[in-house]
Write a protein that holds these residues in place. Structure first.
Motif, short mmCIF file in Angstrom:
data_model
loop_
_atom_site.label_atom_id
_atom_site.label_comp_id
_atom_site.label_asym_id
_atom_site.label_seq_id
_atom_site.Cartn_x
_atom_site.Cartn_y
_atom_site.Cartn_z
N VAL A 48 -10.35 24.08 99.93
CA VAL A 48 -8.92 23.89 99.73
C VAL A 48 -8.18 24.92 100.58
O VAL A 48 -8.41 26.12 100.44
N GLU A 49 -7.34 24.42 101.47
CA GLU A 49 -6.52 25.30 102.28
C GLU A 49 -5.07 24.88 102.12
O GLU A 49 -4.76 23.71 102.25
N SER A 50 -4.21 25.81 101.82
CA SER A 50 -2.79 25.55 101.61
C SER A 50 -2.58 24.45 100.57
O SER A 50 -1.70 23.62 100.70
N CYS A 53 -7.05 19.60 99.81
CA CYS A 53 -8.50 19.50 99.82
C CYS A 53 -8.95 18.76 101.07
O CYS A 53 -8.42 17.70 101.40
N ASP A 54 -9.96 19.29 101.76
CA ASP A 54 -10.40 18.63 102.99
C ASP A 54 -11.41 17.50 102.75
O ASP A 54 -11.49 16.56 103.53
N ILE A 55 -12.18 17.55 101.64
CA ILE A 55 -13.12 16.48 101.30
C ILE A 55 -12.94 16.14 99.83
O ILE A 55 -12.98 17.04 98.98
N SER A 56 -12.76 14.86 99.53
CA SER A 56 -12.51 14.43 98.15
C SER A 56 -13.46 13.31 97.76
O SER A 56 -13.88 12.51 98.59
N LEU A 57 -13.74 13.25 96.47
CA LEU A 57 -14.52 12.18 95.88
C LEU A 57 -13.62 11.51 94.85
O LEU A 57 -13.06 12.18 93.99
N SER A 58 -13.46 10.20 94.97
CA SER A 58 -12.56 9.47 94.08
C SER A 58 -13.25 8.24 93.52
O SER A 58 -14.13 7.67 94.15
N VAL A 59 -12.80 7.84 92.33
CA VAL A 59 -13.24 6.59 91.73
C VAL A 59 -12.05 5.65 91.73
O VAL A 59 -11.00 5.97 91.16
N LEU A 60 -12.21 4.51 92.39
CA LEU A 60 -11.20 3.46 92.38
C LEU A 60 -11.70 2.34 91.48
O LEU A 60 -12.90 2.03 91.49
N ARG A 61 -10.78 1.75 90.73
CA ARG A 61 -11.16 0.69 89.80
C ARG A 61 -10.23 -0.49 89.92
O ARG A 61 -9.03 -0.34 90.10
N SER A 62 -10.82 -1.68 89.81
CA SER A 62 -10.04 -2.91 89.72
C SER A 62 -10.46 -3.57 88.41
O SER A 62 -11.17 -2.99 87.60
N GLU A 63 -10.04 -4.81 88.21
CA GLU A 63 -10.42 -5.54 87.01
C GLU A 63 -11.93 -5.76 86.95
O GLU A 63 -12.49 -5.90 85.87
N ILE A 64 -12.61 -5.81 88.11
CA ILE A 64 -14.03 -6.12 88.11
C ILE A 64 -14.91 -5.08 88.78
O ILE A 64 -16.11 -5.07 88.55
N HIS A 72 -12.14 12.23 103.69
CA HIS A 72 -11.74 13.52 104.24
C HIS A 72 -10.29 13.43 104.70
O HIS A 72 -9.82 12.38 105.12
N PHE A 73 -9.60 14.57 104.60
CA PHE A 73 -8.21 14.62 105.02
C PHE A 73 -8.11 14.34 106.50
O PHE A 73 -8.90 14.84 107.30
#
Length: 161
Positions: A48-50, A53-64, A72-73
């Protein structure tokens, strides 16, 4: 212990560049997120700079679908919104009674923000779940999502997603 439904498990047992009908592909940029998808969890796995975050892990969800996205940023839009580039994607399923946990797990009893796991929160003892039923780990150098041994992963039981 709950099992992950094996619809695409064999195909996706290791992270691969996916093609086809997934709403995001490696190299795509976001936001915006694909229509019908929302972010249900996100965690910084890089530096994390300023405040960014330069690398992120995310969970995206839809109905299925549930999609684990490593990004990465890349740059800021003119409006100041940060834009990320997709580095890797894993499609996964969650059984009833289980939840995905990112950023608050332990691997071999050591805190590890690079872990994403599916856990059963009903197995929690003293604030930690039993072993995960599915686990992935970010390799920050290669920007890939790799398999992790779920037997070696437990997660904090206070914030299910």
């Amino acid at each position: 212990m709950k099992q992950i439904v094996p619809t695409l498990a064999a195909l996706l047992s290791s992270s691969i560049a996916l093609s086809g009908n997934l709403p995001l592909q490696v190299g795509d940029q976001f936001p915006p997120y694909p229509e019908g998808y929302r972010v249900v969890a996100s965690s910084c796995v890089g530096t994390v700079e300023s405040g960014l975050c330069d690398i992120s892990l995310s969970v995206l969800r839809s109905e299925i679908d549930h999609i684990l996205v490593l990004s990465h940023f890349d740059h800021f839009e003119d409006t100041g919104v940060p834009v990320n580039t997709v580095a890797d994607i894993v499609l996964f399923e969650i059984q009833d009674g289980s939840a995905v946990s990112i950023g608050n797990c332990r691997f071999r009893q050591e805190h590890d923000v690079s872990i994403a796991a599916i856990v059963d929160y009903s197995t929690a003892v003293d604030g930690w779940t039993g072993a995960a039923t599915w686990a992935k780990r970010v390799d920050a150098k290669s920007l890939k999502i790799r398999d992790a041994d779920p037997a070696l992963v437990t997660c904090n039981s206070e914030s299910p997603t």
